[in-house]
Design an enzyme around this catalytic site. Structure first.
Site, PDB file in Angstrom:
ATOM      1  N   GLU A 241       1.546 -14.476   3.848  1.00 23.32           N
ATOM      2  CA  GLU A 241       1.005 -15.450   4.811  1.00 23.32           C
ATOM      3  C   GLU A 241      -0.342 -14.973   5.345  1.00 23.32           C
ATOM      4  O   GLU A 241      -1.260 -15.772   5.540  1.00 23.32           O
ATOM      5  CB  GLU A 241       1.990 -15.637   5.980  1.00 23.32           C
ATOM      6  CG  GLU A 241       3.323 -16.255   5.577  1.00 23.32           C
ATOM      7  CD  GLU A 241       4.363 -15.234   5.141  1.00 23.32           C
ATOM      8  OE1 GLU A 241       3.993 -14.152   4.656  1.00 23.32           O
ATOM      9  OE2 GLU A 241       5.560 -15.536   5.289  1.00 23.32           O
TER      10      GLU A 241
ATOM     11  N   ASN B 117       0.853  -1.187   0.000  1.00 21.15           N
ATOM     12  CA  ASN B 117       0.000   0.000   0.000  1.00 21.15           C
ATOM     13  C   ASN B 117       0.887   1.234   0.000  1.00 21.15           C
ATOM     14  O   ASN B 117       1.966   1.216   0.610  1.00 21.15           O
ATOM     15  CB  ASN B 117      -0.889  -0.028   1.262  1.00 21.15           C
ATOM     16  CG  ASN B 117      -2.017   0.976   1.184  1.00 21.15           C
ATOM     17  OD1 ASN B 117      -1.836   2.159   1.399  1.00 21.15           O
ATOM     18  ND2 ASN B 117      -3.183   0.475   0.865  1.00 21.15           N
ATOM     19  N   ALA B 118       0.416   2.306  -0.650  1.00 19.18           N
ATOM     20  CA  ALA B 118       1.172   3.558  -0.678  1.00 19.18           C
ATOM     21  C   ALA B 118       1.414   4.071   0.745  1.00 19.18           C
ATOM     22  O   ALA B 118       2.431   4.725   1.005  1.00 19.18           O
ATOM     23  CB  ALA B 118       0.428   4.594  -1.511  1.00 19.18           C
TER      24      ALA B 118
END
Ligand code: THU
Length: 134
Positions: free
Chosen positions: A54, A44-45
């Site tokens: 996992e 994510n940014a």
């Protein structure tokens, strides 16, 4: 079954969303019911919001109705890098929630298996659901 899990981890790695680290990871869980549940890292940014492979695989397992992990393969890194893409500390604990200490973790590179561990080797003296069974 190990080879099948490794193949599923490879396919998951190819679907990773890792534009910030450029380090795709795939994971494939064999559930105790016999199902295979795969996931990849999803970055994510806003960096801390990224999710490990996992974690994604555990989410897939839960959504498939399974609750116990029999075995897992994790794949990351480059061919010949000589490194082990072991689950991070947080993921070791996440796996512990759904697995016995003797559960096998196959750590893989793109070319295949590099080393297998038990969960207990990677997370000794762990805290788990049994600690809250009072
Ligand atoms: N990562 C995983 O998905 N699993 C691991 O076992 C190690 C690290 C991810 C997190 C992040 O997206 C990238 O690899 C680099 O740390």
């Amino acid at each position: 079954m190990k080879d099948r899990l490794i193949g599923e981890a490879r396919a998951a790695m190819a679907r990773a969303y890792a534009p910030y680290s450029n380090f795709p990871v795939g994971a494939a869980i064999l559930g105790e019911g016999g199902g295979i549940h795969a996931g990849a890292n999803v970055e994510n940014a806003a960096y801390p919001q990224g999710q490990c492979a996992e974690s994604s695989a555990i989410g897939a397992m839960i959504m498939a109705g399974e609750r116990r992990i029999r075995e897992i393969a994790v794949m990351g890194g480059q061919p010949g890098d000589g490194l082990l893409c072991t689950p991070c500390g947080g993921c070791r604990q996440r796996l512990r929630e759904f697995a016995a200490p003797g559960m096998t973790i196959h750590v893989c590179g793109p070319e295949g298996l590099r080393r297998s561990f038990t969960l207990e080797e990677l997370l000794p003296h762990s805290f788990g659901p049994g600690n809250l069974a009072f």
